[in-house]
Write a protein that holds these residues in place. Structure first.
Motif, mmCIF file in Angstrom:
data_model
loop_
_atom_site.group_PDB
_atom_site.id
_atom_site.type_symbol
_atom_site.label_atom_id
_atom_site.label_comp_id
_atom_site.label_asym_id
_atom_site.label_seq_id
_atom_site.Cartn_x
_atom_site.Cartn_y
_atom_site.Cartn_z
ATOM 1 N N ILE A 55 2.264 -7.519 -4.682
ATOM 2 C CA ILE A 55 1.050 -7.157 -5.061
ATOM 3 C C ILE A 55 0.773 -5.581 -4.803
ATOM 4 C CG2 ILE A 55 -1.648 -7.533 -5.068
ATOM 5 C CD1 ILE A 55 -0.816 -10.335 -3.759
ATOM 6 N N ALA A 56 0.997 -4.848 -5.625
ATOM 7 C CA ALA A 56 0.840 -3.273 -5.537
ATOM 8 C C ALA A 56 -0.700 -3.062 -5.603
ATOM 9 C CB ALA A 56 1.714 -2.669 -6.241
ATOM 10 N N VAL A 57 -1.275 -2.490 -4.654
ATOM 11 C CA VAL A 57 -2.854 -2.289 -4.592
ATOM 12 C C VAL A 57 -3.204 -0.724 -5.126
ATOM 13 C CG1 VAL A 57 -4.905 -2.477 -3.442
ATOM 14 C CG2 VAL A 57 -3.115 -3.938 -2.738
ATOM 15 N N PRO A 58 -3.761 -0.803 -6.275
ATOM 16 C CA PRO A 58 -4.160 0.453 -6.910
ATOM 17 C C PRO A 58 -5.326 1.142 -5.836
ATOM 18 C CG PRO A 58 -4.486 -0.956 -8.456
ATOM 19 C CD PRO A 58 -4.074 -2.008 -7.304
ATOM 20 N N LEU A 59 -5.305 2.139 -5.358
ATOM 21 C CA LEU A 59 -6.226 2.782 -4.311
ATOM 22 C C LEU A 59 -7.087 3.834 -4.883
ATOM 23 C CD1 LEU A 59 -3.707 2.986 -1.335
ATOM 24 C CD2 LEU A 59 -5.382 1.304 -1.812
ATOM 25 N N PRO A 60 -8.238 3.988 -4.515
ATOM 26 C CA PRO A 60 -9.189 4.685 -5.113
ATOM 27 C C PRO A 60 -8.677 6.285 -4.743
ATOM 28 C CG PRO A 60 -10.457 3.191 -4.177
ATOM 29 C CD PRO A 60 -8.891 2.709 -3.911
ATOM 30 N N GLY A 61 -8.518 7.167 -5.347
ATOM 31 C CA GLY A 61 -8.240 8.480 -4.932
ATOM 32 C C GLY A 61 -6.721 8.708 -5.293
ATOM 33 N N ALA A 62 -6.097 7.664 -5.720
ATOM 34 C CA ALA A 62 -4.737 7.510 -6.044
ATOM 35 C C ALA A 62 -4.433 7.141 -7.530
ATOM 36 C CB ALA A 62 -3.776 6.768 -4.963
ATOM 37 N N LEU A 75 0.856 -1.152 0.092
ATOM 38 C CA LEU A 75 -0.022 0.063 -0.089
ATOM 39 C C LEU A 75 0.910 1.171 -0.187
ATOM 40 C CD1 LEU A 75 -2.568 -1.118 2.845
ATOM 41 C CD2 LEU A 75 -2.613 -1.733 0.374
ATOM 42 N N ALA A 76 0.809 2.034 -1.026
ATOM 43 C CA ALA A 76 1.534 3.361 -0.858
ATOM 44 C C ALA A 76 1.113 4.341 -0.178
ATOM 45 C CB ALA A 76 1.549 3.719 -2.581
ATOM 46 N N GLY A 77 2.181 5.311 0.072
ATOM 47 C CA GLY A 77 1.464 6.414 1.111
ATOM 48 C C GLY A 77 1.079 7.623 0.432
ATOM 49 N N LEU A 78 0.503 8.643 0.849
ATOM 50 C CA LEU A 78 -0.096 9.855 0.534
ATOM 51 C C LEU A 78 0.445 10.073 -0.998
ATOM 52 C CD1 LEU A 78 -0.683 12.258 3.453
ATOM 53 C CD2 LEU A 78 -2.132 10.524 2.383
ATOM 54 N N TRP A 79 -0.547 10.656 -1.929
ATOM 55 C CA TRP A 79 -0.235 11.062 -3.184
ATOM 56 C C TRP A 79 0.489 10.068 -4.028
ATOM 57 C CZ3 TRP A 79 2.627 13.784 0.859
ATOM 58 C CH2 TRP A 79 1.886 14.941 1.369
ATOM 59 N N LEU A 80 0.767 8.916 -3.689
ATOM 60 C CA LEU A 80 1.489 7.941 -4.803
ATOM 61 C C LEU A 80 0.503 6.821 -5.065
ATOM 62 C CD1 LEU A 80 4.747 7.324 -2.616
ATOM 63 C CD2 LEU A 80 4.481 9.134 -4.582
ATOM 64 N N PRO A 81 0.762 6.431 -6.623
ATOM 65 C CA PRO A 81 -0.029 5.560 -7.173
ATOM 66 C C PRO A 81 0.883 4.208 -6.942
ATOM 67 C CG PRO A 81 1.411 6.643 -8.681
ATOM 68 C CD PRO A 81 1.647 7.470 -7.516
ATOM 69 N N VAL A 140 1.814 -4.595 3.803
ATOM 70 C CA VAL A 140 2.881 -3.613 3.926
ATOM 71 C C VAL A 140 2.295 -2.102 3.754
ATOM 72 C CG1 VAL A 140 5.094 -2.657 2.952
ATOM 73 C CG2 VAL A 140 4.598 -4.990 2.975
ATOM 74 N N GLY A 141 2.352 -1.304 4.710
ATOM 75 C CA GLY A 141 2.028 0.205 4.439
ATOM 76 C C GLY A 141 3.267 1.172 4.452
ATOM 77 N N HIS A 142 3.285 1.978 3.471
ATOM 78 C CA HIS A 142 4.284 3.009 3.706
ATOM 79 C C HIS A 142 3.791 4.233 3.971
ATOM 80 C CE1 HIS A 142 6.199 6.494 1.253
ATOM 81 N NE2 HIS A 142 7.278 6.117 2.071
ATOM 82 N N SER A 143 4.609 4.942 4.812
ATOM 83 C CA SER A 143 4.006 6.343 5.581
ATOM 84 C C SER A 143 2.971 6.379 6.002
ATOM 85 C CB SER A 143 4.422 7.284 4.427
ATOM 86 O OG SER A 143 4.449 8.426 4.705
ATOM 87 N N VAL A 186 2.177 -7.490 9.430
ATOM 88 C CA VAL A 186 2.112 -6.303 8.802
ATOM 89 C C VAL A 186 3.520 -5.727 8.905
ATOM 90 C CG1 VAL A 186 1.384 -3.921 9.255
ATOM 91 C CG2 VAL A 186 -0.232 -5.768 9.464
ATOM 92 N N ALA A 187 3.951 -5.035 7.895
ATOM 93 C CA ALA A 187 5.262 -4.609 7.693
ATOM 94 C C ALA A 187 4.992 -2.687 7.456
ATOM 95 C CB ALA A 187 6.188 -4.808 6.700
ATOM 96 N N LEU A 188 5.453 -1.942 8.392
ATOM 97 C CA LEU A 188 4.965 -0.238 8.330
ATOM 98 C C LEU A 188 6.417 0.243 7.991
ATOM 99 C CD1 LEU A 188 3.203 -0.081 11.480
ATOM 100 C CD2 LEU A 188 2.346 -0.812 9.141
ATOM 101 N N VAL A 189 6.426 0.824 6.846
ATOM 102 C CA VAL A 189 7.622 1.480 6.249
ATOM 103 C C VAL A 189 7.713 2.996 6.404
ATOM 104 C CG1 VAL A 189 9.305 1.766 4.151
ATOM 105 C CG2 VAL A 189 8.024 -0.187 4.527
ATOM 106 N N GLY A 190 8.408 3.670 7.313
ATOM 107 C CA GLY A 190 8.407 4.857 7.630
ATOM 108 C C GLY A 190 7.429 5.481 8.012
ATOM 109 N N GLY A 191 6.465 4.830 8.756
ATOM 110 C CA GLY A 191 5.227 5.234 9.343
ATOM 111 C C GLY A 191 4.554 4.199 10.495
#
Length: 228
Positions: free
Chosen positions: A31-38, A6-12, A67-70, A90-95
């Motif tokens: 598996i990179a998840v496309p998020l609504p709004g991103a 899961l990408a952080g704010l602003w990122l696809p 995995v969640g970034h930021s 769960v792995a949390l990267v920089g957040g």
């Protein structure tokens, strides 16, 4: 192992492509998840919409590491709350995860219903120290405004089984020692109650998927093996 990203704010989702490739060489399925709004340019998407996309990816995977970034560390932890028996860890990267009842990411101002990428000034220092001009241009070029319905949403956590889900804190612009102190001091209440927290150092700034994808993939692969 399946590894949901899961990408952080602003990122696809495309920002994960270098990490997905590296994970493949290590025998894991990113598996990179496309998020609504991103990823769909929606300006009305909500945090629940993004969580729904993450849960759908988890439900389609086989006991994945999430995995969640930021800021997306919050949705990653929400997945653990909603699917404590379906995720390996769960792995949390920089957040870090937010608390129940708090706004998800009430950090930057809303303009016309969205939160635009604020440029690099707020991130100068350790966050962006390893970003060269090309990396900055790339990230700014793919950045998309975040709907206010995402950033201003209130986090709701309810299943205490989440505290039994193994957590790996991937520490990029700060050290594992600093993260341990924040958890031990109670600054991060959700993690202070977690039963299994591991700490991994990645020598990078805040966006290691761009500047250190191989090192990040190795850290996530190790977390997946430990969780599995």
């Amino acid at each position: 192992m399946d590894i949901v990203l899961l990408a952080g704010l602003w990122l696809p989702a495309s920002v994960w492509e270098p990490v997905v490739a590296e994970l493949g060489t290590l025998g894991h399925h990113g598996i990179a998840v496309p998020l609504p709004g991103a990823d769909d340019h929606s300006t009305t998407a909500t945090l629940e919409d993004q969580l729904g996309a993450a849960l759908a990816a988890v439900d389609a995977a086989e006991r994945p590491l999430v995995v969640g970034h930021s800021a997306a560390s919050g949705p990653a932890w929400l997945v653990a709350d909603r699917r404590p028996d379906r995720v390996a860890g769960v792995a949390l990267v920089g957040g870090f995860p937010g608390e129940d009842g708090r706004a998800y990411a009430d950090i930057f101002p809303v303009e016309d219903g969205v939160v635009p990428f604020p440029g690099w000034e707020p991130f100068e220092g350790p966050d962006a120290a390893d970003l060269d001009d090309a990396a900055r241009a790339h990230l700014a070029g793919v950045a998309r405004p975040v709907p206010a319905g995402v950033t201003r949403a209130v986090v709701r956590l309810g299943d205490e089984r989440r505290f039994g889900v193994p957590v790996t804190l991937v520490c990029p612009e700060y050290s594992p020692a600093e993260a341990r102190e924040w958890v031990a001091s109670g600054e991060l209440p959700e993690l202070s109650r977690a039963e299994h927290v591991a700490y991994v150092d990645v020598d990078s700034g805040h966006w290691p998927m761009t500047t250190a994808p191989a090192a990040l993939a190795r850290a996530l692969a190790a977390a997946a093996v430990d969780a599995g």
